[in-house]
Design a protein around this motif. Structure first.
Motif, PDB file in Angstrom:
ATOM      1  N   GLY A 130     -15.160 -35.602   7.492  1.00  0.00           N
ATOM      2  CA  GLY A 130     -15.731 -34.401   6.874  1.00  0.00           C
ATOM      3  C   GLY A 130     -17.230 -34.253   7.043  1.00  0.00           C
ATOM      4  N   ILE A 135     -18.789 -33.258   9.772  1.00  0.00           N
ATOM      5  CA  ILE A 135     -19.071 -32.030  10.517  1.00  0.00           C
ATOM      6  C   ILE A 135     -17.813 -31.163  10.485  1.00  0.00           C
ATOM      7  N   ALA A 136     -17.982 -29.924  10.838  1.00  0.00           N
ATOM      8  CA  ALA A 136     -16.854 -28.990  10.821  1.00  0.00           C
ATOM      9  C   ALA A 136     -15.861 -29.339  11.931  1.00  0.00           C
ATOM     10  N   PRO A 137     -14.621 -28.939  11.790  1.00  0.00           N
ATOM     11  CA  PRO A 137     -13.599 -29.259  12.793  1.00  0.00           C
ATOM     12  C   PRO A 137     -13.724 -28.404  14.051  1.00  0.00           C
ATOM     13  N   ILE A 138     -14.662 -28.725  14.897  1.00  0.00           N
ATOM     14  CA  ILE A 138     -14.752 -28.049  16.183  1.00  0.00           C
ATOM     15  C   ILE A 138     -14.145 -28.949  17.255  1.00  0.00           C
ATOM     16  N   ASP A 139     -13.837 -28.400  18.380  1.00  0.00           N
ATOM     17  CA  ASP A 139     -13.280 -29.221  19.455  1.00  0.00           C
ATOM     18  C   ASP A 139     -14.408 -30.010  20.114  1.00  0.00           C
ATOM     19  N   GLN A 152     -14.802 -31.785  22.786  1.00  0.00           N
ATOM     20  CA  GLN A 152     -15.014 -31.558  24.216  1.00  0.00           C
ATOM     21  C   GLN A 152     -15.988 -30.398  24.467  1.00  0.00           C
ATOM     22  N   ILE A 210     -22.253 -26.883  13.801  1.00  0.00           N
ATOM     23  CA  ILE A 210     -21.107 -27.732  13.499  1.00  0.00           C
ATOM     24  C   ILE A 210     -21.115 -28.149  12.031  1.00  0.00           C
ATOM     25  N   LEU A 261     -17.990 -29.005  22.407  1.00  0.00           N
ATOM     26  CA  LEU A 261     -19.321 -29.270  21.857  1.00  0.00           C
ATOM     27  C   LEU A 261     -20.166 -30.039  22.872  1.00  0.00           C
ATOM     28  N   LEU A 301     -15.830 -25.674   6.926  1.00  0.00           N
ATOM     29  CA  LEU A 301     -16.536 -26.076   5.718  1.00  0.00           C
ATOM     30  C   LEU A 301     -16.560 -24.885   4.769  1.00  0.00           C
ATOM     31  N   GLU A 327     -14.614 -37.057  16.788  1.00  0.00           N
ATOM     32  CA  GLU A 327     -13.398 -36.842  15.995  1.00  0.00           C
ATOM     33  C   GLU A 327     -13.458 -37.604  14.670  1.00  0.00           C
ATOM     34  N   ALA A 346     -17.233 -23.255  10.681  1.00  0.00           N
ATOM     35  CA  ALA A 346     -15.778 -23.267  10.560  1.00  0.00           C
ATOM     36  C   ALA A 346     -15.318 -24.467   9.757  1.00  0.00           C
ATOM     37  N   ILE A 390     -19.834 -22.076  16.990  1.00  0.00           N
ATOM     38  CA  ILE A 390     -21.022 -22.913  16.836  1.00  0.00           C
ATOM     39  C   ILE A 390     -22.284 -22.059  16.861  1.00  0.00           C
ATOM     40  N   THR A 445     -17.095 -39.800  28.266  1.00  0.00           N
ATOM     41  CA  THR A 445     -16.731 -38.610  27.508  1.00  0.00           C
ATOM     42  C   THR A 445     -15.626 -38.910  26.504  1.00  0.00           C
TER      43      THR A 445
END
Lengths: 243, 243
Positions: free
Chosen positions: B161, B163-167, B169, B218, B171, A226, B155, A224, A213, B147
């Motif tokens: 699509g 935002i990028a696939p980040i975790d 939690q 993200i 973030l 995209l 998610e 990541a 990030i 949370t």
DNA sequence: GCTCGATTTGACCATTTGGTCAGGTTTTTC
DNA sequence: GAAAAACCTGACCAAATGGTCAAATCGAGC
């Protein structure tokens, strides 16, 4: 609490100028400092009692006071220890002049410290929270210089177009905040993780997420997942793998 | 310290079921709670003394104990107050289903709270640092639910699509850490700012920087200042620009 | 203007805690 | 191997602190 006045105690002058301290003394100081770090982290300066620290170190309280004349002296030693660890991590910032490499290694190092020395980080946090009564001088000298020089580095990155024009100061704060969060707030994180500490795998994932990030956030690297249109290696690979 | 057992004190039962408390009582409780928040933030639970709080509130210690039977009861009230402010901010997360709007407003709100209620934030930080002896139940219920539901929202953003696939939690942790840093570590920030608190303009700049890095990080938005060349949306343009 | 509950407060107490000390034991030094 | 230095510790003390209490004062309803 001033910290500048010292040597008024009686035990201080007893130590001559010898650099070599006895093995017994070295070992006992180590044990006491370890116990002190844990107790100070858990209870804060005021909440910690020399009795608790002595108990955890497995020695009588009077013995603790033989090695460290006052609670304040002991506390200062603990805080100095943390600060040195912090400084050590700071070096990894300079490992490369490439923003991606430098920040990746710096963030990784700071995350690792949060995991390896959560107690120390908490003591530091506590100290800042309470307005740094003991280490204000460090903030105003070492930390200030370190920060200024790294701000300059980041500004060069910006000037050469390698990262987006963000304010370096706030980027650094963001890195500090995020990485130390994993130490200082680990209780909250654990609770939200079902009461269990993050596994090694989870921690690595956190590290990747944080690094990703921030790097993408300053335009050092595409976000990541995209930008999947590009070449084979790099961002495209991360697409399916993540999550 | 368990928090579950109560009403063992004698004063507790004295309050019947009346919802209406006298104006005098309301005002005095307000003054005491304000003083308590400041002192607890500055000194921690253990470091704070009821004498200090009473002094700051401008009343004798015995009077303080008339309104709050024990230091622990008073502390709990302070922490509950903070938590409610925190929850209020949490709502701004749901203001929009668009990630850019939702996160922008959430981050702004959390930053504003750090500026408006630094004491409260510090009390909270202190509490977590010391393993949440008083508010563990909140962590396990309200916070956990909040949370989980927001993780689900994020998610969905990822799945669609946007935002990028980040975790998600991590973030969230990043947002919490970064925004609260401006309250909890404001002493450090002030010191690095030449000993002066951030001006309004500086604070707004910090807010912009934080928001910008996270949104770009993200992939919700291109990094500031870069990627100006390519097509309007689509991350592919960012690919070449970076690095 | 009286009554009764709410409020106020100085004095007080038991406990905790940082730190001391005297006298003992162990280790080092010569 | 003995003198000196370093180390150890139970007992102790003064100060700080959370909390109590009894007696005084205030305030709203009658």
């Amino acid at each position: 609490m001033s910290g500048t006045d010292r040597l008024k105690g009686r035990a201080q002058a007893r130590i001559p100028d010898r650099t070599q301290k006895s093995a017994i003394r070295a070992e006992n100081e180590r044990v006491i400092l370890k116990a002190a770090e844990e107790v100070f982290a858990q209870s804060g300066f005021r909440g910690a009692t020399t009795g608790m620290i002595a108990d955890r170190a497995g020695i009588p309280k009077a013995n603790l006071h033989y090695y460290f004349p006052t609670k304040e002296v002991l506390y200062r030693r603990v805080v100095e220890h943390i600060f040195n660890i912090w400084l050590e991590a700071a070096n990894s910032f300079d490992e490369s002049d490439d923003p991606v490499e430098a920040l990746t290694s710096y963030i990784a190092k700071k995350m690792d410290i949060s995991r390896a020395h959560p107690m120390g980080s908490k003591v530091w946090a506590n100290e800042i929270l309470h307005k740094a009564p003991v280490i204000q001088d460090y903030l105003e000298t070492t930390l200030r210089e370190w920060t200024a020089s790294r701000v300059a580095v980041i500004e060069r990155w910006i000037a050469s177009g390698r990262i987006a024009p963000i304010d370096p100061q706030y980027l650094l704060y963001m890195i500090w905040a995020t990485t130390q969060h994993y130490a200082d707030f680990n209780h909250q994180i654990d609770t939200l993780n079902g009461g269990r500490p993050l596994s090694d795998a989870q921690f690595e994932e956190a590290k990747r997420t944080v690094t990703g990030i921030i790097l993408a956030g300053i335009g050092a690297v595409p976000p990541a997942g995209l930008a999947a249109a590009g070449p084979p290696r790099d961002a495209a690979a991360r697409n399916g793998a993540a999550r």
